[in-house]
Design an enzyme around this catalytic site. Structure first.
Site, PDB file in Angstrom:
ATOM      1  N   GLY A   1       5.265   2.655  -0.968  1.00 30.09           N
ATOM      2  CA  GLY A   1       6.315   1.911  -1.903  1.00 30.09           C
ATOM      3  C   GLY A   1       7.683   2.811  -2.497  1.00 30.09           C
ATOM      4  N   GLY A   2       7.321   3.513  -3.426  1.00 28.04           N
ATOM      5  CA  GLY A   2       8.529   3.835  -4.315  1.00 28.04           C
ATOM      6  C   GLY A   2       9.179   4.955  -3.255  1.00 28.04           C
TER       7      GLY A   2
ATOM      8  CG  HIS B   1       0.984  -5.843  -1.711  1.00 31.68           C
ATOM      9  ND1 HIS B   1       0.836  -5.460  -3.198  1.00 31.68           N
ATOM     10  CD2 HIS B   1       1.451  -4.439  -1.440  1.00 31.68           C
ATOM     11  CE1 HIS B   1       1.160  -4.073  -3.562  1.00 31.68           C
ATOM     12  NE2 HIS B   1       1.493  -3.483  -2.277  1.00 31.68           N
TER      13      HIS B   1
ATOM     14  CB  SER C   1       1.023   6.976  -5.929  1.00 28.04           C
ATOM     15  OG  SER C   1       0.944   5.748  -6.928  1.00 28.04           O
TER      16      SER C   1
ATOM     17  CD  GLU D   1      -2.610  -2.979  -1.419  1.00 29.35           C
ATOM     18  OE1 GLU D   1      -1.550  -2.406  -1.539  1.00 29.35           O
ATOM     19  OE2 GLU D   1      -2.725  -4.192  -1.707  1.00 29.35           O
TER      20      GLU D   1
END
Length: 260
Positions: free
Chosen positions: A235-236, A98, A214, A170
């Site tokens: 992620g978030g 990552h 995102s 990513e």
């Protein structure tokens, strides 16, 4: 139908109590959905894996992924976790390389190649991450960087071995920033990654390529509709049950659309 993947990467968020509460809310909702060929994964902190594993069935609607592992089988490596340890507690895969580990832990491609091989040896699926920085993109080096990451991280591997992994693209500049790569960029880079793998390992190889950067319920439908996008590394938006379930439903809808 081509298998699709949705991975929620929790990074360094949630206490064990919060992780269990998340699972207790998520599982009934997820079990009521026919996820079909969709692989749904969560990648929590190491300390949550055992507790979360007790709540799931390996053949159930959700599986566990570790955020990292050590490249050696075992040894005097204080603070590290081996792939064998993970494989014995219902962990199905491991994130490798990552961008945050490349950046903060200075992990390079040669180390990642060892990790990929170690994960494969334990029967788990490696999710190899790749992607360029904003500086690389501005300097026109984005394809060179991504190709180098793939070639060096998969060095010495056979087509059969490579066929067992997944790749996550990513763009570093779109992780945790709220910035999202345009559909043109996502399409271009996923096609480039696909061609790089085909050229290196043969025209029959089918490696799923996920997008990470995102991705959220507001933009996921467009991203998941792009060619060569087999899902998302989230992620978030994976930290809340409601938004994660929304992403599951969006990816399922797009997968069904493509199947018909």
């Amino acid at each position: 139908m081509e298998k699709k993947y949705l991975i929620g990467n929790w990074k360094m968020y949630k206490t064990t109590k919060e992780a269990i509460a998340f699972m207790q809310q998520l599982l009934p909702t997820l079990e009521a959905i026919d996820t079909g060929s969709l692989g749904v994964f969560l990648a929590p902190s190491f300390v949550h894996l055992s507790d979360m594993a007790k709540l799931i069935d390996r053949k159930g609607p959700i599986q566990l992924v570790a955020q990292n592992c050590h490249h050696e089988a075992e040894g005097a490596f204080t603070g590290e976790v081996s792939a064998a340890m993970l494989s014995t507690i219902k962990v199905s895969g491991v994130l490798i390389g990552h961008s945050e580990r490349r950046m903060y832990q200075k992990e390079d491609n040669s180390l990642l190649a060892k990790k990929v091989k170690r994960v494969l040896k334990t029967g788990m699926q490696p999710f190899l991450c790749c992607g360029e920085s904003l500086e690389d993109r501005k300097n026109g080096k984005h394809k060179t960087i991504v190709k180098q990451q793939l070639q060096e991280s998969l060095c010495g591997m056979t087509p059969d071995e490579v066929a067992k992994l997944a790749v996550a693209y990513e763009p570093v500049w779109a992780i945790g920033t709220g910035e999202v790569a345009s559909l043109d960029i996502i399409t271009e880079m996923h096609y480039f990654i696909r061609q790089t793998l085909l050229e290196a390992y043969g025209g029959s190889i089918k490696v799923p390529i996920l997008y990470g950067g995102s991705c959220n319920p507001q933009n996921a439908a467009a991203i998941f509709s792009a060619p060569n996008v087999a899902g998302g590394l989230i992620g978030g938006a994976s930290l809340q049950v409601d938004s994660f379930i929304q992403l599951v439903k969006i990816l399922l809808e797009k997968a069904n659309d493509k199947a018909h």
